[in-house]
Design an enzyme around this catalytic site. Structure first.
Site: not given
Length: 790
Positions: A33, A174, A206, A262, A267, A616
């Site tokens: 956090a 990631k 995304l 990366d 991405h 062949w």
């Protein structure tokens, strides 16, 4: 406390009545956090979630967590929370109240030991019991390094899961591994603690509004796109992310990952999937979208060394030396720029080049997905006489503009001479007014331009999707492994590939321009001498070595140069032989080593006398010829289907007769021997290409083979120690009748057998390759440096 907070919010009209707060309570736990990601994006995203959902019927608490002790951690976290900004579309008064409530609903915890997780679980349960609230679910956001995932997952699973009836959502950042093997290991560990539906792997691209709109755009504009979204109409697709910043301050991470891991593997690949996947009937059905994406991965053609160009900005090496305390002569092979050419073998996209490009220290910061359409029109009259909407000669393209650059906003642009797109009114609006801006050489007036009604940060979008359980905006385990399965072979093959050095910024000029030729990419300009580092020893600094190996000529170089030399030597032999006798009889081995040779011949040797060449097989596995294990399948896939060899000049081994495989009574070996005797003068092939196994086998002649090492038989059946066991092969005596034999040996895995063969004599029963000695022809060894030197 929670009841007082809810009542206060009620008083200012931000919430419905208490009776409507019945959908349950959601606890959001942000691990890490006080870290950079949390400070820059995650707390702001959680605040946006609270603003958006405060009237949804759920109540919330937010728990920041880190390894830092309670008091300093609390101080650090609340310093971040006080700086949270209000969205521009939110009224200042309401936002100020909601920010105050958000701070009161947020608390800090030290989560370091198993006991800490148990205490957190108890606190959540006690709080909800006191306030009379039912638990709807918990969100654990892992904003921590991946090496910590497994331990945290174990603690959550054992002592901090919500009770039955409430859901758990675990959000993972990631990198998800370094290659296929590490991704499989991490996925396996996490799967032992969480179900697939509980895990949300974040790729923040995304959440970029332009990227997130690719599928909805395709869906809403099916009637326009269905006829043209294919290889017959699309010329090429570019997926680009350029950055002006360098890797300074992040070299520790970059040395491990580089630009492909990366940016491209995640991405840009995810954007690619949205473009090439087949649209399900309902794009809102998550499972259908994910399965369609997986099928798109399976359609991608494997990448090779020549599928990529790589660069590194000049200051990178010194930055690594300084930040990681490396020696002054330390050389990094980490790319900071990559351009990759990708092909899909699906019927829709076969032959269309997809270019994925990203780099640091480039001329501008911009991201976009550009679909460029073919233009067959020729306009006789001047284009100045036509408006963009009615001119068929102007460029036709669709651009999903991710951000920054000239527009400095997410946007969707469609050429006016294509169609007016259907866009959702509530979330996208048409940009009005003319502008002097140009995008890809065209004024904005040539496009229909749409921008978001509300511009949202990617993390705000993704956190909202986590709340709504929209799994199609996240990376499933199956799709993650499919992506790594696609990229890992390329990453392994380029680990020591030379890098184009570039100065950075606008000074790069045309240095990083590259072009596509015959399914490969190469830099357009030769690298200037002044950019070369004289202390940097690269494969290209070596010259081809020609000497002796086992008393026969040896050609050795780095594999790429060696394959090029071998292909040229085969072509020269073919021309010389055709000039003498009118035809060229070439016997090819299977296996993995010759594949790059076949591709080299198909793509770069257009003058090869294929019309007069007979192909062949040296050996064949006893599987149907359409089986991917078949040597003929490999020759066909990588060579024959790309060159013009007459149908009657191709001679696969007859391993599949009478609907059965390699049965002696079917006399497949006799049939092939008769065909050779009928067409090949004196049964003496003009050239036989062989490989070497790590056990010293060649063709399908294995150590202690009962057949084929001696005697009069020319084609025999043998047994391999590995599957598929049954094989058909030319015998050693027949191979030794050839006019020329080339032996190709590639890779570190062949170093031990190469070293052994350099010392042993003629012992074909132990090492069949040692028995190759053409009676009246020449033997030449082609061994790359890795096999020769280790």
């Amino acid at each position: 406390m929670l009841r007082r907070v809810l009542c206060t919010v009620l008083f200012v009209g931000a919430l419905p009545s208490l009776t409507e707060v019945s959908q349950g309570h959601i606890s959001v736990i942000l691990l890490g956090a006080t870290g950079d990601l949390a400070k820059k994006y995650l707390w702001q995203g959680l605040f946006q979630l609270y603003i958006d959902q405060v009237s949804s019927g759920h109540s919330f608490t937010f728990h920041g967590a880190a390894l830092t002790a309670l008091e300093p951690g609390q101080r650090l976290m609340f310093d971040v929370l006080k700086k949270l900004s209000c969205p521009p579309d939110e009224s200042p008064n309401r936002c100020a109240v909601l920010k105050d409530q958000f701070l009161k609903l947020s608390q800090y915890h030290q989560l370091k030991t198993a006991e800490n997780y148990t205490v957190l679980n108890t606190e959540i349960k006690t709080l909800l019991r006191q306030e009379g609230l039912k638990e709807a679910g918990r969100i654990f956001y892992f904003s921590v390094p991946p090496f910590a995932y497994t331990e945290i997952a174990r603690h959550i699973n054992s002592s901090c899961r919500p009770p039955p009836g409430a859901w758990l959502r675990v959000v993972l950042e990631k990198p998800f591994g370094h290659d296929l093997e590490s991704a499989q290991q991490l996925a396996g560990e996490l799967t032992s603690f969480f179900k697939e539906e509980e895990m949300y792997r974040v790729d923040h691209y995304l959440g970029k509004q332009a990227v997130a709109h690719i599928l909805p755009f395709r869906d809403q504009n099916r009637k326009f796109l269905d006829p043209i979204w294919n290889r017959h109409h699309v010329e090429r697709v570019e997926i680009v992310l350029k950055e002006t910043v360098d890797a300074k301050g992040r070299t520790s991470f970059y040395e491990q990952y580089g630009v492909i891991r990366d940016v491209l593997q995640n991405h840009l690949t995810e954007a690619l999937m949205f473009l090439i996947m087949e649209l399900p009937a309902n794009v809102n059905r998550t499972e259908e979208v994910l399965q369609s994406k997986l099928r798109a991965f399976q359609s991608l053609r494997g990448l090779e060394k020549k599928s990529v160009v790589l660069g590194q900005y000049q200051a990178y090496a010194s930055q690594v030396q300084e930040e990681l305390q490396k020696a002054r002569d330390y050389i990094s092979a980490t790319p900071t720029f990559a351009g990759v050419l990708i092909h899909s073998d699906s019927l829709r996209w076969e032959g269309v080049p997809f270019l994925l490009t990203s780099g640091k220290a480039l001329d501008e910061r911009v991201g976009y997905v550009r679909v460029l359409f073919k233009n067959r029109a020729y306009c006789t009259q001047s284009e100045t006489l036509r408006d963009a909407e009615h001119s068929q000669c102007k460029t036709k393209q669709i651009i999903f503009y991710i951000g920054h650059g000239a527009l400095n906003t997410p946007a969707v642009l469609v050429s006016r001479n294509l169609f007016r797109p259907i866009m959702p009114e509530g979330s996208w609006r048409e940009a009005v007014g003319q502008s002097d801006l140009h995008v890809f050489g065209q004024p904005l007036s040539d496009y229909y331009v749409y921008t978001p009604v509300k511009e949202r940060d990617a993390y705000s979008v993704l956190i909202s999707n986590i709340y709504h359980a929209r799994k199609d905006f996240f990376i499933t385990t199956e799709n993650l492994l499919a992506s790594w399965g696609f990229w890992t072979p390329l990453l392994d093959s380029i680990s020591q590939q030379p890098l184009r050095l570039y100065p950075g910024g606008v000074e790069n000029q045309h240095l990083l321009d590259f072009e596509m030729v015959s399914g490969e990419v190469a830099f357009t300009l030769v690298e200037p001498v002044e950019l070369l580092n004289p202390n940097r020893l690269m494969p290209s600094d070596y010259k081809t070595i020609q000497t002796k190996f086992r008393q026969s000529p040896l050609v050795s170089a780095w594999s790429e140069e060696l394959i090029s030399q071998l292909a040229s030597d085969i072509e020269k032999t073919a021309h010389r032989t055709v000039a003498q006798s009118g035809q060229f009889h070439l016997a090819l081995s299977g296996g993995s080593s010759p594949v790059v040779l076949f591709q080299q011949l198909a793509r770069h040797h257009y003058a090869f006398p294929w019309k007069h060449t007979h192909i062949w097989l040296v050996d064949e596995r006893c599987v149907p010829l359409t089986d991917t294990e078949s040597n003929f399948f490999s020759v066909h896939n990588h060579l024959l289907q790309n060159v013009r060899v007459p149908y009657f000049n191709v001679h696969p081994m007859p391993v599949h007769l009478n609907q059965r495989l390699c049965v002696e009574e079917d006399r497949g070996t006799e049939l092939y021997a008769k065909e050779i005797m009928a067409l090949v003068a004196n049964a003496s092939f003009d050239l036989v290409l062989l490989g070497v196994g790590t056990d010293g086998h060649t063709a399908s002649l294995f150590p202690q083979s009962e057949n084929g090492l001696e005697g009069a038989q020319t084609v025999v059946l043998t047994e391999s120690p590995v599957k598929p066991h049954q094989r058909m092969t030319l015998s050693l005596p027949l191979i030794n009748k050839a006019r020329q034999v080339f032996v190709l040996v590639l890779g570190k895995g062949k170093h031990d057998i190469t070293t052994l063969l350099s010392r042993v004599g003629h012992q074909p029963r132990k090492w069949p390759i040692s028995g190759v000695s053409p009676s009246s022809g020449q033997l030449v060894w082609y061994v790359d440096y890795e096999a020769l030197l280790g």
